[in-house]
Design an enzyme around this catalytic site. Structure first.
Site, PDB file in Angstrom:
ATOM      1  NE  ARG A 159       6.633   0.797   5.233  1.00 13.12           N
ATOM      2  CZ  ARG A 159       5.581   0.133   5.206  1.00 13.12           C
ATOM      3  NH1 ARG A 159       5.419  -1.156   5.068  1.00 13.12           N
ATOM      4  NH2 ARG A 159       4.408   0.911   5.428  1.00 13.12           N
ATOM      5  CE  LYS A 184      28.610  -2.619  -4.784  1.00 17.67           C
ATOM      6  NZ  LYS A 184      28.841  -1.324  -5.681  1.00 17.67           N
ATOM      7  CG  HIS A 190       2.764   3.843   8.651  1.00 17.95           C
ATOM      8  ND1 HIS A 190       3.255   4.922   7.634  1.00 17.95           N
ATOM      9  CD2 HIS A 190       2.319   2.818   8.489  1.00 17.95           C
ATOM     10  CE1 HIS A 190       2.771   3.903   6.496  1.00 17.95           C
ATOM     11  NE2 HIS A 190       2.445   2.863   6.841  1.00 17.95           N
ATOM     12  NE  ARG A 249      -1.808  -2.368   2.692  1.00 14.31           N
ATOM     13  CZ  ARG A 249      -1.962  -3.419   2.134  1.00 14.31           C
ATOM     14  NH1 ARG A 249      -2.776  -4.024   1.574  1.00 14.31           N
ATOM     15  NH2 ARG A 249      -0.765  -4.678   2.308  1.00 14.31           N
ATOM     16  CB  THR A 250       3.390   2.513   2.634  1.00 13.49           C
ATOM     17  OG1 THR A 250       2.490   2.366   3.510  1.00 13.49           O
ATOM     18  CG2 THR A 250       3.964   3.965   2.732  1.00 13.49           C
TER      19      THR A 250
END
Ligand code: CP
Length: 302
Positions: free
Chosen positions: A99, A77, A126, A49-50
């Protein structure tokens, strides 16, 4: 608003302004074009969704998205989050959506000169989920003061619970929690109640996903028992007020947090939340870019 990392940093006036712009986008009353603006979406945790609604919002605003996949980036890396973000800034990216599993990851990024939009940090915040939830509630009730909100489930591990508790309380709603003892969060001072004691007086039943990925082991979790004690069963649904609504940030564990037949029931707003999320993210991005590049926004609707 220079960036958006936590609901704690937003005033009620800013929340109303973001919601109003999102509703104008949804109603087709506002159109912005940010054609020469570049954005990168850095998702270090899974998302449907996000991530997808940010991408949709960015495209609808005419932004250029610079593809970034953690699995093929130099993060593999050992490059740090700060150096990754500073690199993107250096090559001309104007804004970052991030996120990350680490709470407060954004505090490491204070040396950046481009805005960060938090797409979720661990069990911390959030903010765009909270704003889209608030938008959905506002569309329903046109107010927050006096609304009874029950947030139910995995409170301790939920960035949605934390963000919404802070914002909805600030806006005047009465927020209560229901949760198993092991998922109580003592850092939030909302009263804990039993779902069956308050279901008939609740305006908004907000269910939370059980955050299995944030639990250690948890061999004793019984989804059927959880559903009976803390889930939205048909019996509880039928006891809700006629105009009460059911929300869930999703993804939904059907049959656990909510009976599968209730996911699209008349009181459910779960897919409406997702729809609103795209318009809300358009609003957040355009407010931030307007602050960053004063004068660049051209409202082509007028
Ligand atoms: N509600 C939410 O954040 O969903 P995703 O994890 O799919 O982005």
């Amino acid at each position: 608003m220079k960036q958006l990392v936590s609901m704690e940093h937003l005033s009620n006036e800013e929340i109303y302004s973001l919601i109003e712009t999102a509703i104008e986008y949804k109603q087709g009353k506002k159109v912005h074009k940010l054609n020469d603006t570049y954005v990168a979406n850095l998702f270090f945790e899974n998302s449907t969704r996000t991530k997808c609604s940010f991408e949709m919002a960015e495209r609808r605003l005419g932004m250029q998205e610079i593809p970034f996949e953690t699995s093929t980036s130099s993060v593999k890396k050992g490059e740090s989050l700060y150096d990754t973000c500073k690199t993107l800034e250096s090559i001309g990216v104007d804004a970052l959506v991030i996120r990350h599993p680490q709470n407060d990851y954004y505090k490491e990024l204070e040396g950046l000169n481009i805005p960060v939009i938090n797409g979720g940090d661990g069990s911390g915040q959030h903010p765009t989920q909270s704003l889209l939830d608030i938008m959905t509630i506002y569309e329903e009730y046109k107010k927050f003061k006096g609304l009874n909100v029950l947030i139910c489930g995995d409170i301790k591990n939920s960035r949605v619970a934390r963000s919404n508790y802070q914002a909805l309380t600030s806006l005047g709603a009465n927020v209560k929690f229901a949760a198993p003892d092991e998922w109580v969060d003592d850092t939030l001072d909302a009263p804990y109640v039993k779902i069956d004691d308050v279901i008939e007086e609740t305006d908004i039943v907000m269910l939370l996903r059980v955050q299995h990925e944030r639990h250690d082991g948890e061999l004793n979790f019984d989804p059927h028992e959880y559903h009976e004690k803390y889930g939205l069963t048909k019996e509880r649904y039928n006891r809700m007020k006629p105009n009460a609504i059911v929300m869930h940030p999703a993804p939904v564990n059907r049959g656990v947090e909510i009976d599968t037949e209730l996911v699209e029931a008349p009181k459910a707003r779960i897919f409406k939340q997702m729809k609103n999320g795209m318009f809300l993210r358009m609003s957040v991005i355009s407010h931030i870019i307007a602050e960053q590049q004063k004068g660049v926004l051209i409202d082509v609707a007028n």
